[in-house]
Design an enzyme around this catalytic site. Structure first.
Site, PDB file in Angstrom:
ATOM      1  N   TYR A  78      48.523  26.814  70.312  1.00 11.30           N
ATOM      2  CA  TYR A  78      47.851  25.554  69.939  1.00 11.30           C
ATOM      3  C   TYR A  78      48.520  24.385  70.652  1.00 11.30           C
ATOM      4  O   TYR A  78      47.870  23.497  71.182  1.00 11.30           O
ATOM      5  CB  TYR A  78      47.929  25.368  68.419  1.00 11.30           C
ATOM      6  CG  TYR A  78      47.190  24.146  67.911  1.00 11.30           C
ATOM      7  CD1 TYR A  78      45.890  24.241  67.448  1.00 11.30           C
ATOM      8  CD2 TYR A  78      47.818  22.893  67.889  1.00 11.30           C
ATOM      9  CE1 TYR A  78      45.203  23.125  66.982  1.00 11.30           C
ATOM     10  CE2 TYR A  78      47.141  21.770  67.427  1.00 11.30           C
ATOM     11  CZ  TYR A  78      45.838  21.876  66.976  1.00 11.30           C
ATOM     12  OH  TYR A  78      45.172  20.778  66.521  1.00 11.30           O
ATOM     13  N   PHE A 107      25.621   8.926  85.277  1.00 11.25           N
ATOM     14  CA  PHE A 107      24.963  10.152  84.834  1.00 11.25           C
ATOM     15  C   PHE A 107      24.523   9.949  83.375  1.00 11.25           C
ATOM     16  O   PHE A 107      25.107   9.129  82.661  1.00 11.25           O
ATOM     17  CB  PHE A 107      25.904  11.353  84.964  1.00 11.25           C
ATOM     18  CG  PHE A 107      25.262  12.623  84.491  1.00 11.25           C
ATOM     19  CD1 PHE A 107      24.219  13.183  85.198  1.00 11.25           C
ATOM     20  CD2 PHE A 107      25.658  13.234  83.302  1.00 11.25           C
ATOM     21  CE1 PHE A 107      23.580  14.322  84.733  1.00 11.25           C
ATOM     22  CE2 PHE A 107      25.031  14.378  82.840  1.00 11.25           C
ATOM     23  CZ  PHE A 107      23.987  14.922  83.552  1.00 11.25           C
ATOM     24  N   ASP A 108      23.507  10.708  82.925  1.00  9.59           N
ATOM     25  CA  ASP A 108      22.913  10.493  81.579  1.00  9.59           C
ATOM     26  C   ASP A 108      23.944  10.450  80.452  1.00  9.59           C
ATOM     27  O   ASP A 108      23.875   9.600  79.566  1.00  9.59           O
ATOM     28  CB  ASP A 108      21.925  11.589  81.164  1.00  9.59           C
ATOM     29  CG  ASP A 108      21.125  12.149  82.300  1.00  9.59           C
ATOM     30  OD1 ASP A 108      21.263  11.655  83.429  1.00  9.59           O
ATOM     31  OD2 ASP A 108      20.369  13.090  82.054  1.00  9.59           O
ATOM     32  N   ASP A 146      34.015   9.284  88.407  1.00  8.09           N
ATOM     33  CA  ASP A 146      33.349  10.406  87.757  1.00  8.09           C
ATOM     34  C   ASP A 146      33.280  11.484  88.840  1.00  8.09           C
ATOM     35  O   ASP A 146      32.399  11.472  89.691  1.00  8.09           O
ATOM     36  CB  ASP A 146      31.961   9.988  87.274  1.00  8.09           C
ATOM     37  CG  ASP A 146      31.196  11.156  86.672  1.00  8.09           C
ATOM     38  OD1 ASP A 146      31.644  12.311  86.832  1.00  8.09           O
ATOM     39  OD2 ASP A 146      30.139  10.931  86.059  1.00  8.09           O
ATOM     40  N   ALA A 204      32.797  14.837  89.060  1.00  9.01           N
ATOM     41  CA  ALA A 204      32.222  16.170  88.855  1.00  9.01           C
ATOM     42  C   ALA A 204      32.095  16.926  90.190  1.00  9.01           C
ATOM     43  O   ALA A 204      32.382  18.111  90.279  1.00  9.01           O
ATOM     44  CB  ALA A 204      30.853  16.062  88.179  1.00  9.01           C
ATOM     45  N   LYS A 242      31.522  21.833  87.512  1.00  8.54           N
ATOM     46  CA  LYS A 242      30.969  21.754  88.872  1.00  8.54           C
ATOM     47  C   LYS A 242      32.088  22.134  89.848  1.00  8.54           C
ATOM     48  O   LYS A 242      32.345  23.296  90.079  1.00  8.54           O
ATOM     49  CB  LYS A 242      30.415  20.363  89.149  1.00  8.54           C
ATOM     50  CG  LYS A 242      29.094  20.054  88.433  1.00  8.54           C
ATOM     51  CD  LYS A 242      29.294  19.610  87.028  1.00  8.54           C
ATOM     52  CE  LYS A 242      28.068  18.960  86.427  1.00  8.54           C
ATOM     53  NZ  LYS A 242      28.243  18.712  84.995  1.00  8.54           N
ATOM     54  N   HIS A 269      13.690  14.732  76.919  1.00  3.52           N
ATOM     55  CA  HIS A 269      13.344  15.783  77.888  1.00  3.52           C
ATOM     56  C   HIS A 269      13.918  17.150  77.518  1.00  3.52           C
ATOM     57  O   HIS A 269      13.407  18.169  77.957  1.00  3.52           O
ATOM     58  CB  HIS A 269      13.777  15.382  79.295  1.00  3.52           C
ATOM     59  CG  HIS A 269      15.249  15.190  79.448  1.00  3.52           C
ATOM     60  ND1 HIS A 269      15.931  14.158  78.831  1.00  3.52           N
ATOM     61  CD2 HIS A 269      16.174  15.884  80.123  1.00  3.52           C
ATOM     62  CE1 HIS A 269      17.201  14.236  79.135  1.00  3.52           C
ATOM     63  NE2 HIS A 269      17.388  15.276  79.910  1.00  3.52           N
TER      64      HIS A 269
HETATM   65  N1  F0G Z   1      29.025  13.293  85.345  1.00  7.79           N
HETATM   66  C1  F0G Z   1      28.159  13.801  86.241  1.00  7.79           C
HETATM   67  C2  F0G Z   1      28.006  13.154  87.570  1.00  7.79           C
HETATM   68  C3  F0G Z   1      27.408  14.944  85.908  1.00  7.79           C
HETATM   69  O1  F0G Z   1      26.550  15.437  86.796  1.00  7.79           O
HETATM   70  C4  F0G Z   1      27.586  15.536  84.635  1.00  7.79           C
HETATM   71  C5  F0G Z   1      26.819  16.715  84.241  1.00  7.79           C
HETATM   72  C6  F0G Z   1      28.495  14.947  83.745  1.00  7.79           C
HETATM   73  C7  F0G Z   1      29.215  13.831  84.148  1.00  7.79           C
HETATM   74  C8  F0G Z   1      28.736  15.494  82.363  1.00  7.79           C
HETATM   75  O2  F0G Z   1      29.472  16.635  82.429  1.00  7.79           O
HETATM   76  O3  F0G Z   1      27.958  18.422  81.556  1.00  7.79           O
HETATM   77  O4  F0G Z   1      30.427  18.773  81.751  1.00  7.79           O
HETATM   78  O5  F0G Z   1      29.525  17.270  80.023  1.00  7.79           O
HETATM   79  N2  F0G Z   1      25.810  17.119  84.878  1.00  7.79           N
HETATM   80  C9  F0G Z   1      25.019  18.313  84.621  1.00  7.79           C
HETATM   81  C10 F0G Z   1      23.803  18.328  85.516  1.00  7.79           C
HETATM   82  C11 F0G Z   1      24.714  18.599  83.204  1.00  7.79           C
HETATM   83  O6  F0G Z   1      22.947  19.211  85.321  1.00  7.79           O
HETATM   84  O7  F0G Z   1      23.707  17.510  86.421  1.00  7.79           O
HETATM   85  P1  F0G Z   1      29.336  17.841  81.371  1.00  7.79           P
END
Ligand code: F0G
Length: 459
Positions: A72, A125-126, A216, A218, A259, A451
């Site tokens: 842990y 990102f969303d 960010d 990813a 990613k 969506h």
């Molecule tokens: N930032 C970017 C640029 C992303 O593309 C994503 C996720 C996230 C943050 C969030 O990361 O999914 O690990 O919580 N993108 C995926 C996509 C879901 O399909 O583009 P996460």
């Protein structure tokens, strides 16, 4: 030299996938409410919904799982991961998270001194946008105009518009800006890279107004590869050297490791040198994600990530990765299918506004093309357009997205170019009968992030 290179790996384990009949697909899609998110993956032949957590691990990653230390607190696996992240980033502090959005949830509210403050990004990102808004902040995107013209060639379509960035900061006042988030590559704009020069300039502006910068990251390794390919002065640098310089322009590194971490689950927070901020993150990671030496991950996950992070920076890997996306994109271009050009790093973004000009945005042209592609060939893609964007919270009107994309997202090390040639043929067949494609209306519309779970009916 060959036009396309072969994978720098052999395949020694396989997972069977199965093709369905057209009749089966018609039924499955209807049951799914004409929303591919609601399909079962066993009913999908080639799954290009996302490149997130869908890639294949290497033999070294699978081997690393076996030595995971599941303590842990103070897990050996954490210290291994920490060492790798420190080496790659040059940053002092590392905290794991269960995935990207977990890292966002901890960090983004902590930089906001009061409600109503702004985060500025090239494109949020969303989930990043969602965490800014949940924390009472406002998310503003300031990307160059070229990004919205899918035919215009620009080597770094993900760049910030520097002039508008500085203008916005002056207008709102620097004290109202919580941070500047550089999303690399710029996912929502088509997996488009951001140049080193652009990030250097963003950092200068941020320093001038004493604003924190975040990356960010990813897809930071893919972004570094594009810099090496396209930016003068970087052709002879290693990917690791490029990454170090990129990270020097930020204070905080957030990463969805699903990613460019080459793992199926995982995320990271790395902090350059601000010890007080690190202390705050360490405090808040506990209730949200878990104790700071595991952050929601199992010890074995951290082991696999420590290996994956290094593999993703190998140039031979990146060359094949980006080349494979180009393979699919060029097949579509040759057949006249309109796509976001230049081709991005993790996906081919098909311009459905051009394919279906007869379908208005509120009948979701890109969603219609995704559904047609599933019917055609069992291929699952994802809509990035007005269906995803949602409604204006004040008026309740459907928002119109500037671009209506079908994203064909390529998981890492998972499919061969034969799979992608099959996908290309299917997209081209759909393109040929584009005039027959019809739009959709809601049968059920959830109030937020519609969506993912909405049900549609064909018009
Ligand atoms: N930032 C970017 C640029 C992303 O593309 C994503 C996720 C996230 C943050 C969030 O990361 O999914 O690990 O919580 N993108 C995926 C996509 C879901 O399909 O583009 P996460």
């Amino acid at each position: 030299m060959n036009k396309y290179i072969a994978p720098p790996f052999r395949i020694k384990m396989i997972e069977s996938i199965k093709m369905t009949t057209l009749e089966e697909r018609k039924l499955k899609l209807k049951e799914a409410g004409y929303n591919p998110f609601s399909l079962r993956s066993e009913d999908v032949y080639i799954d290009l919904l996302t490149d997130s957590g869908t890639g294949a691990m290497s033999q070294n990653q699978w081997a690393a799982l076996m030595v995971g230390d599941e303590a842990y607190a103070g897990s050996k696996s954490f210290f291994k991961l920490e060492e790798v992240v420190k080496k790659i980033t040059g940053y002092q502090f590392v905290i794991p998270a269960h995935q990207g959005r977990g890292a966002e949830q901890v960090v983004l509210p902590l930089l906001m001194k009061e409600k109503g403050m702004y985060y500025i990004s090239n494109t949020h990102f969303d989930t990043t946008r969602a965490h800014v808004e949940i924390a009472g902040g406002r998310a503003v995107d300031i990307v160059i105009d070229e990004c919205f013209d899918t035919e215009q060639n620009h080597p770094f379509k993900g760049n910030f518009d520097l002039e508008r960035l500085e203008k916005f900061i002056k207008e709102k006042g620097p004290s109202q800006i919580a941070g500047i988030i550089m999303t690399i590559t710029n996912n929502s704009a088509g997996g488009q890279p951001v140049s080193m020069e652009n990030m250097r300039e963003v950092k200068k502006i941020a320093d001038k107004y004493k604003i924190k910068t975040l990356i960010d990251g990813a897809r930071y390794a893919e972004n570094a590869y594009f810099i090496k390919q396209r930016e003068k002065g970087y052709e002879n640098k290693t990917i690791s050297e490029i990454v170090k310089e990129v990270l020097s322009y930020a204070d905080i590194f957030l990463m969805s490791a699903k990613k460019d971490g080459l793992v199926n689950i995982g995320g990271l927070i790395a902090i350059k040198d601000d010890f007080d901020f690190y202390q705050k993150c360490r405090t808040y990671i506990v209730p949200w994600e878990g104790f700071p030496t595991y952050g929601g991950l199992a010890g074995r996950d951290m082991e696999a990530l420590a290996v994956g992070l290094e593999e993703a920076l190998e140039e031979t890997y990146l060359q094949h990765r980006i080349d494979q996306v180009r393979f699919l994109g060029e097949k579509l271009l040759e057949a006249g299918v309109p796509i976001q050009y230049p081709i991005g790093g993790h996906a081919v973004f098909v311009d459905c506004k051009k394919i279906c000009p007869h379908i208005p945005y509120f009948e979701f042209p890109a969603q219609a093309v995704c559904n047609e592609l599933y019917l055609e060939a069992g291929v699952r893609a994802v809509e990035i357009g007005s269906f995803l964007l949602g409604r204006n919270p004040d008026t309740g009107e459907n928002l119109e997205s500037p671009l209506e994309f079908m994203r064909l997202t390529i998981p890492r090390r998972t499919y061969t170019n034969e799979h992608l040639a099959y996908v290309a043929e299917a997209v081209i067949n759909v393109y040929k009968r584009r005039e027959t494609i019809k739009g959709f209306d809601f049968e059920y519309e959830p109030p937020v992030l519609r969506h993912f779970t909405a049900r549609l009916k064909p018009l």
